[in-house]
Write a protein that holds these residues in place. Structure first.
Motif, mmCIF file in Angstrom:
data_model
loop_
_atom_site.group_PDB
_atom_site.id
_atom_site.type_symbol
_atom_site.label_atom_id
_atom_site.label_comp_id
_atom_site.label_asym_id
_atom_site.label_seq_id
_atom_site.Cartn_x
_atom_site.Cartn_y
_atom_site.Cartn_z
ATOM 1 N N MET A 87 2.856 -10.364 14.824
ATOM 2 C CA MET A 87 3.214 -8.958 14.876
ATOM 3 C C MET A 87 2.027 -8.141 15.357
ATOM 4 S SD MET A 87 5.291 -7.634 11.613
ATOM 5 C CE MET A 87 6.955 -8.091 11.366
ATOM 6 N N SER A 88 2.326 -7.151 16.124
ATOM 7 C CA SER A 88 1.262 -6.267 16.570
ATOM 8 C C SER A 88 1.001 -5.212 15.500
ATOM 9 C CB SER A 88 1.659 -5.597 17.889
ATOM 10 O OG SER A 88 2.718 -4.685 17.673
ATOM 11 N N VAL A 89 -0.156 -4.577 15.608
ATOM 12 C CA VAL A 89 -0.540 -3.541 14.636
ATOM 13 C C VAL A 89 0.438 -2.377 14.712
ATOM 14 C CG1 VAL A 89 -2.355 -1.903 14.014
ATOM 15 C CG2 VAL A 89 -2.946 -4.225 14.733
ATOM 16 N N ASN A 90 0.884 -2.032 15.913
ATOM 17 C CA ASN A 90 1.814 -0.926 16.089
ATOM 18 C C ASN A 90 3.149 -1.219 15.408
ATOM 19 O OD1 ASN A 90 2.736 1.538 16.994
ATOM 20 N ND2 ASN A 90 3.344 0.765 18.993
ATOM 21 N N ASN A 91 3.626 -2.456 15.533
ATOM 22 C CA ASN A 91 4.889 -2.839 14.915
ATOM 23 C C ASN A 91 4.773 -2.845 13.390
ATOM 24 O OD1 ASN A 91 7.525 -3.614 14.754
ATOM 25 N ND2 ASN A 91 7.161 -5.755 15.272
ATOM 26 N N GLU A 92 3.635 -3.293 12.869
ATOM 27 C CA GLU A 92 3.418 -3.283 11.427
ATOM 28 C C GLU A 92 3.362 -1.856 10.889
ATOM 29 O OE1 GLU A 92 0.017 -5.571 10.362
ATOM 30 O OE2 GLU A 92 0.828 -7.396 11.260
ATOM 31 N N LEU A 93 2.705 -0.972 11.631
ATOM 32 C CA LEU A 93 2.634 0.436 11.217
ATOM 33 C C LEU A 93 4.018 1.063 11.210
ATOM 34 C CD1 LEU A 93 0.888 2.843 10.429
ATOM 35 C CD2 LEU A 93 0.640 3.340 12.868
ATOM 36 N N GLU A 94 4.813 0.758 12.226
ATOM 37 C CA GLU A 94 6.170 1.297 12.287
ATOM 38 C C GLU A 94 7.015 0.786 11.124
ATOM 39 O OE1 GLU A 94 10.021 1.318 15.246
ATOM 40 O OE2 GLU A 94 8.026 1.029 16.114
ATOM 41 N N THR A 95 6.851 -0.473 10.765
ATOM 42 C CA THR A 95 7.574 -1.048 9.642
ATOM 43 C C THR A 95 7.156 -0.388 8.333
ATOM 44 O OG1 THR A 95 7.713 -3.166 10.808
ATOM 45 C CG2 THR A 95 8.105 -3.200 8.442
ATOM 46 N N MET A 96 5.868 -0.154 8.178
ATOM 47 C CA MET A 96 5.379 0.509 6.964
ATOM 48 C C MET A 96 5.888 1.950 6.881
ATOM 49 S SD MET A 96 1.522 -1.075 6.593
ATOM 50 C CE MET A 96 0.912 0.443 6.013
ATOM 51 N N MET A 97 5.903 2.656 8.003
ATOM 52 C CA MET A 97 6.394 4.032 8.016
ATOM 53 C C MET A 97 7.886 4.073 7.687
ATOM 54 S SD MET A 97 3.848 5.936 8.346
ATOM 55 C CE MET A 97 4.657 7.487 8.541
ATOM 56 N N PHE A 98 8.633 3.110 8.227
ATOM 57 C CA PHE A 98 10.064 3.042 7.929
ATOM 58 C C PHE A 98 10.279 2.808 6.432
ATOM 59 C CE2 PHE A 98 14.120 0.686 7.676
ATOM 60 C CZ PHE A 98 14.954 1.676 8.180
ATOM 61 N N ALA A 99 9.495 1.905 5.851
ATOM 62 C CA ALA A 99 9.604 1.627 4.418
ATOM 63 C C ALA A 99 9.251 2.868 3.595
ATOM 64 C CB ALA A 99 8.708 0.458 4.035
ATOM 65 N N LEU A 100 8.225 3.591 4.000
ATOM 66 C CA LEU A 100 7.827 4.811 3.310
ATOM 67 C C LEU A 100 8.944 5.859 3.374
ATOM 68 C CD1 LEU A 100 5.695 6.598 1.888
ATOM 69 C CD2 LEU A 100 4.913 7.254 4.179
ATOM 70 N N PHE A 101 9.509 6.047 4.563
ATOM 71 C CA PHE A 101 10.570 7.036 4.724
ATOM 72 C C PHE A 101 11.811 6.635 3.927
ATOM 73 C CE2 PHE A 101 9.606 10.212 8.139
ATOM 74 C CZ PHE A 101 8.254 9.967 8.169
ATOM 75 N N GLN A 102 12.126 5.350 3.894
ATOM 76 C CA GLN A 102 13.263 4.892 3.098
ATOM 77 C C GLN A 102 13.028 5.133 1.610
ATOM 78 O OE1 GLN A 102 13.979 0.769 4.325
ATOM 79 N NE2 GLN A 102 16.019 1.439 4.961
ATOM 80 N N THR A 103 11.809 4.921 1.158
ATOM 81 C CA THR A 103 11.479 5.134 -0.250
ATOM 82 C C THR A 103 11.599 6.608 -0.616
ATOM 83 O OG1 THR A 103 9.990 3.238 -0.168
ATOM 84 C CG2 THR A 103 9.720 4.763 -2.014
ATOM 85 N N ILE A 104 11.104 7.493 0.230
ATOM 86 C CA ILE A 104 11.227 8.934 -0.001
ATOM 87 C C ILE A 104 12.693 9.337 -0.013
ATOM 88 C CG2 ILE A 104 10.762 11.218 0.982
ATOM 89 C CD1 ILE A 104 8.089 10.000 2.033
ATOM 90 N N ASP A 105 13.464 8.801 0.926
ATOM 91 C CA ASP A 105 14.887 9.097 1.000
ATOM 92 C C ASP A 105 15.614 8.615 -0.253
ATOM 93 O OD1 ASP A 105 17.188 10.087 2.538
ATOM 94 O OD2 ASP A 105 17.782 7.966 2.616
#
Length: 106
Positions: free
Chosen positions: A1-19
């Protein structure tokens, strides 16, 4: 996995948690409003310890957020629309989260 893809996955997880947290709070707010109606009309036994514990929990979780909204609303003759205002604010935040903020960081 690239760093950009990992960051996007982490951001998605964060947004899902907030939601999810906002969604859970929405249901707690609805439960609190229903509980207050049942309590006001003596449908539930207010001397029951479990009922009292549930009522105290719902009040303590929702009142700190509802109180500032109530203080800004005009007197509507005993009708409390602060939960409706808060539900609209939560709906706005959830929509903003997914339509505006998430596309900016993804």
């Amino acid at each position: 996995m690239s760093v950009n893809n990992e960051l996007e996955t982490m951001m998605f997880a964060l947004f899902q948690t907030i939601d999810l947290a906002l969604n859970i709070y929405t249901w707690i707010l609805i439960a609190s409003a229903i509980f207050s109606w049942l309590y006001a009309f003596n449908v539930i036994n207010s001397s029951n310890q479990f009922v009292n514990s549930v009522g105290t929990f719902l009040y303590n979780v929702t009142e700190p957020v509802l109180k500032p909204i109530r203080s800004r609303l005009p007197n509507l003759g005993g009708i409390d629309i602060s939960p409706i205002i808060l539900l609209l604010i939560i709906f706005f935040l959830r929509t903003l989260l997914w339509t505006t903020l998430y596309p900016l960081v993804a």
